[in-house]
Design a protein around this motif. Structure first.
Motif, mmCIF file in Angstrom:
data_model
loop_
_atom_site.group_PDB
_atom_site.id
_atom_site.type_symbol
_atom_site.label_atom_id
_atom_site.label_comp_id
_atom_site.label_asym_id
_atom_site.label_seq_id
_atom_site.Cartn_x
_atom_site.Cartn_y
_atom_site.Cartn_z
ATOM 1 N N LEU A 61 39.926 35.454 30.694
ATOM 2 C CA LEU A 61 41.165 34.964 29.982
ATOM 3 C C LEU A 61 40.906 33.247 30.077
ATOM 4 C CD1 LEU A 61 44.052 36.989 31.377
ATOM 5 C CD2 LEU A 61 42.792 37.119 29.426
ATOM 6 N N VAL A 62 41.809 32.654 28.980
ATOM 7 C CA VAL A 62 41.942 31.154 29.085
ATOM 8 C C VAL A 62 42.181 30.643 30.783
ATOM 9 C CG1 VAL A 62 44.337 31.224 28.673
ATOM 10 C CG2 VAL A 62 42.880 29.152 27.860
ATOM 11 N N GLY A 63 41.305 29.767 30.799
ATOM 12 C CA GLY A 63 41.284 29.099 32.110
ATOM 13 C C GLY A 63 40.298 29.636 33.226
ATOM 14 N N GLY A 64 39.370 30.770 32.624
ATOM 15 C CA GLY A 64 38.522 31.146 33.432
ATOM 16 C C GLY A 64 38.969 32.255 34.236
ATOM 17 N N ARG A 65 40.234 32.841 34.136
ATOM 18 C CA ARG A 65 40.537 33.904 34.770
ATOM 19 C C ARG A 65 40.159 35.202 34.739
ATOM 20 N NH1 ARG A 65 46.790 33.979 33.232
ATOM 21 N NH2 ARG A 65 45.880 33.200 31.314
ATOM 22 N N MET A 66 39.996 35.966 35.625
ATOM 23 C CA MET A 66 39.710 37.330 35.300
ATOM 24 C C MET A 66 40.599 38.353 35.205
ATOM 25 S SD MET A 66 36.943 39.430 35.615
ATOM 26 C CE MET A 66 36.449 41.134 36.300
ATOM 27 N N SER A 67 40.717 39.062 34.185
ATOM 28 C CA SER A 67 41.592 39.982 33.730
ATOM 29 C C SER A 67 41.100 41.480 33.868
ATOM 30 C CB SER A 67 42.422 39.801 32.557
ATOM 31 O OG SER A 67 43.388 40.891 32.087
ATOM 32 N N ASN A 68 41.567 42.448 34.827
ATOM 33 C CA ASN A 68 40.829 43.668 35.040
ATOM 34 C C ASN A 68 41.424 44.594 34.040
ATOM 35 O OD1 ASN A 68 39.800 42.526 37.300
ATOM 36 N ND2 ASN A 68 40.916 43.966 38.872
ATOM 37 N N VAL A 69 40.548 45.244 33.547
ATOM 38 C CA VAL A 69 40.832 46.379 32.840
ATOM 39 C C VAL A 69 40.666 47.758 33.467
ATOM 40 C CG1 VAL A 69 40.675 47.728 30.303
ATOM 41 C CG2 VAL A 69 40.264 45.039 30.625
ATOM 42 N N ILE A 70 39.743 47.710 34.157
ATOM 43 C CA ILE A 70 39.412 48.983 35.114
ATOM 44 C C ILE A 70 39.217 48.456 36.217
ATOM 45 C CG2 ILE A 70 37.823 50.891 35.626
ATOM 46 C CD1 ILE A 70 37.495 51.494 32.606
ATOM 47 N N ASN A 71 40.067 49.080 37.292
ATOM 48 C CA ASN A 71 39.832 48.576 38.539
ATOM 49 C C ASN A 71 38.646 49.305 39.493
ATOM 50 O OD1 ASN A 71 42.056 46.795 38.633
ATOM 51 N ND2 ASN A 71 43.406 48.478 38.775
ATOM 52 N N TYR A 99 33.081 41.141 32.506
ATOM 53 C CA TYR A 99 32.824 40.886 33.745
ATOM 54 C C TYR A 99 32.963 41.985 34.641
ATOM 55 C CZ TYR A 99 32.306 35.665 32.868
ATOM 56 O OH TYR A 99 31.666 34.650 32.364
ATOM 57 N N GLU A 100 32.130 42.086 35.882
ATOM 58 C CA GLU A 100 32.542 42.850 36.807
ATOM 59 C C GLU A 100 32.361 42.133 38.116
ATOM 60 O OE1 GLU A 100 29.527 45.672 37.518
ATOM 61 O OE2 GLU A 100 27.642 44.418 37.593
ATOM 62 N N GLY A 101 33.730 42.466 39.071
ATOM 63 C CA GLY A 101 33.700 41.718 40.287
ATOM 64 C C GLY A 101 35.065 41.810 40.545
ATOM 65 N N GLU A 102 35.166 41.233 41.818
ATOM 66 C CA GLU A 102 36.463 41.329 42.662
ATOM 67 C C GLU A 102 37.284 40.031 42.800
ATOM 68 O OE1 GLU A 102 37.976 44.387 43.185
ATOM 69 O OE2 GLU A 102 35.870 44.952 42.032
ATOM 70 N N ARG A 103 36.684 39.001 42.381
ATOM 71 C CA ARG A 103 37.243 37.570 42.341
ATOM 72 C C ARG A 103 38.252 36.927 41.372
ATOM 73 N NH1 ARG A 103 33.885 34.282 45.694
ATOM 74 N NH2 ARG A 103 35.674 33.015 45.718
ATOM 75 N N ALA A 104 38.991 36.225 41.812
ATOM 76 C CA ALA A 104 40.178 35.793 40.551
ATOM 77 C C ALA A 104 39.591 35.031 39.480
ATOM 78 C CB ALA A 104 41.060 34.968 41.367
ATOM 79 N N MET A 105 38.451 34.295 39.672
ATOM 80 C CA MET A 105 37.936 33.622 38.545
ATOM 81 C C MET A 105 36.627 34.294 38.131
ATOM 82 S SD MET A 105 40.470 31.659 38.374
ATOM 83 C CE MET A 105 40.148 30.338 37.292
ATOM 84 N N VAL A 106 36.390 34.058 36.765
ATOM 85 C CA VAL A 106 35.094 34.755 36.279
ATOM 86 C C VAL A 106 33.821 34.274 36.987
ATOM 87 C CG1 VAL A 106 36.199 35.890 34.465
ATOM 88 C CG2 VAL A 106 35.260 33.752 34.257
ATOM 89 N N LYS A 107 33.890 32.860 36.995
ATOM 90 C CA LYS A 107 32.690 32.160 37.681
ATOM 91 C C LYS A 107 32.247 32.673 38.995
ATOM 92 C CE LYS A 107 34.539 28.631 40.047
ATOM 93 N NZ LYS A 107 33.521 28.537 41.259
ATOM 94 N N ASP A 108 33.088 33.380 39.601
ATOM 95 C CA ASP A 108 32.549 33.977 40.817
ATOM 96 C C ASP A 108 32.186 35.500 40.797
ATOM 97 O OD1 ASP A 108 33.122 31.691 42.395
ATOM 98 O OD2 ASP A 108 35.053 32.107 42.123
ATOM 99 N N ALA A 194 49.738 28.469 36.193
ATOM 100 C CA ALA A 194 50.523 27.334 35.885
ATOM 101 C C ALA A 194 50.079 26.844 34.615
ATOM 102 C CB ALA A 194 50.688 26.583 37.128
ATOM 103 N N ILE A 195 48.803 26.330 34.524
ATOM 104 C CA ILE A 195 48.357 25.707 33.490
ATOM 105 C C ILE A 195 48.530 26.272 32.225
ATOM 106 C CG2 ILE A 195 46.125 24.799 32.345
ATOM 107 C CD1 ILE A 195 45.296 24.291 35.172
#
Length: 265
Positions: A61-71, A99-108, A194-195
């Motif tokens: 998502l905008v800001g580099g956030r990870m939005s899960n579709v399948i947990n 992406y796949e992963g458990e972190r809040a931001m996609v860069k991780d 917040a941003i």
């Protein structure tokens, strides 16, 4: 196993409740091999094996956030759809990063693939609805589809289970890191949210100035437009994620004060 047991008088040894991880893995592998090979035994007759997603799957998502579709740990095959929208006025395309992963931001997290959805009719930001569907078949092949509801335009990507996927050691590491950095991730997620909320707020003022600007004097209209443009430039600047949450809150207050004085003057 219960520890509540009447041991013989004089027996003071504690019950060993530990589990040897190597033995547990070996036992699980043996059970799986027996089930898959068709062994018939009362010990495993009620055992049912399911494939599950080792990590959560989602998009950027905008800001580099990870939005899960399948947990994580969702049973395969699986299918899920989430609605999204545009972030800019008159946006006619959208980049979908998977992406796949458990972190809040996609860069991780781990990038699996990318594709572009085109043909979105021009409209104010937040107006179009884009459905993103994740489908995992019985063979573990992931198909991600993005479809604009208004125009029917769609595009998709297929991601093979083996291609570019992580090893079990990498998966275990990512799950552990998600637990280790849970607090930090929550703070980063709050700041990114917040941003995004601030950007929505600026666009609301932008639309208000465009719609009702003729009710203001030339000077007031110029002040309002400059305040909105400066706020948008700040919100979309490179390195915005490096700002502290307090900076975002400060920008909220400053823009509000400028617009309040302008409108009430």
């Amino acid at each position: 196993m219960s520890k509540d047991f009447d041991w013989p008088v004089g027996y003071n040894d504690e019950l060993n409740c530990s589990i040897n991880p190597d033995e547990a893995v070996a036992f699980g592998a043996a059970v799986q091999a027996a089930v898959l090979s068709g062994v018939r035994d009362d010990t495993i007759k009620d055992v049912v094996l399911y494939d599950v997603t080792p990590l959560s799957l989602g998009i950027k998502l905008v800001g580099g956030r990870m939005s899960n579709v399948i947990n994580r740990n969702t049973r395969i095959p699986a299918n899920a759809t989430e609605p999204y929208t545009t972030v800019d006025d008159n946006q006619t395309s959208a980049d979908i990063f998977v992406y796949e992963g458990e972190r809040a931001m996609v860069k991780d997290n781990h990038l699996l693939g990318h594709f572009k959805l085109c043909g979105i009719p021009p409209a104010p930001r937040g107006t179009p609805t884009i459905d993103v569907t994740f489908n995992i078949d019985a063979n573990g092949i992931l198909k991600v589809t993005a479809k604009d509801r208004g125009s029917g335009s769609s595009n998709s990507i297929n991601i093979q289970y083996e291609k570019g996927r992580l090893s079990q050691a990498d998966i275990d590491r990512m799950v552990q890191e998600a637990k280790q950095f849970e607090k930090e991730d929550a703070q980063r997620r709050d700041k990114a949210n917040a941003i995004n909320a601030f950007t929505d707020y600026v666009y609301q003022w932008k639309q208000a100035v465009e719609k009702y600007g003729d009710r203001l004097s030339s000077r007031e209209r110029t002040i309002a437009k400059e305040a909105v443009d400066n706020a948008l430039r700040w919100a979309k600047s490179d390195g915005i994620e490096k700002h502290h949450l307090e900076n975002v809150e400060k920008m909220f207050k400053e823009l509000f004060e400028v617009m309040k004085i302008t409108v009430e003057s």
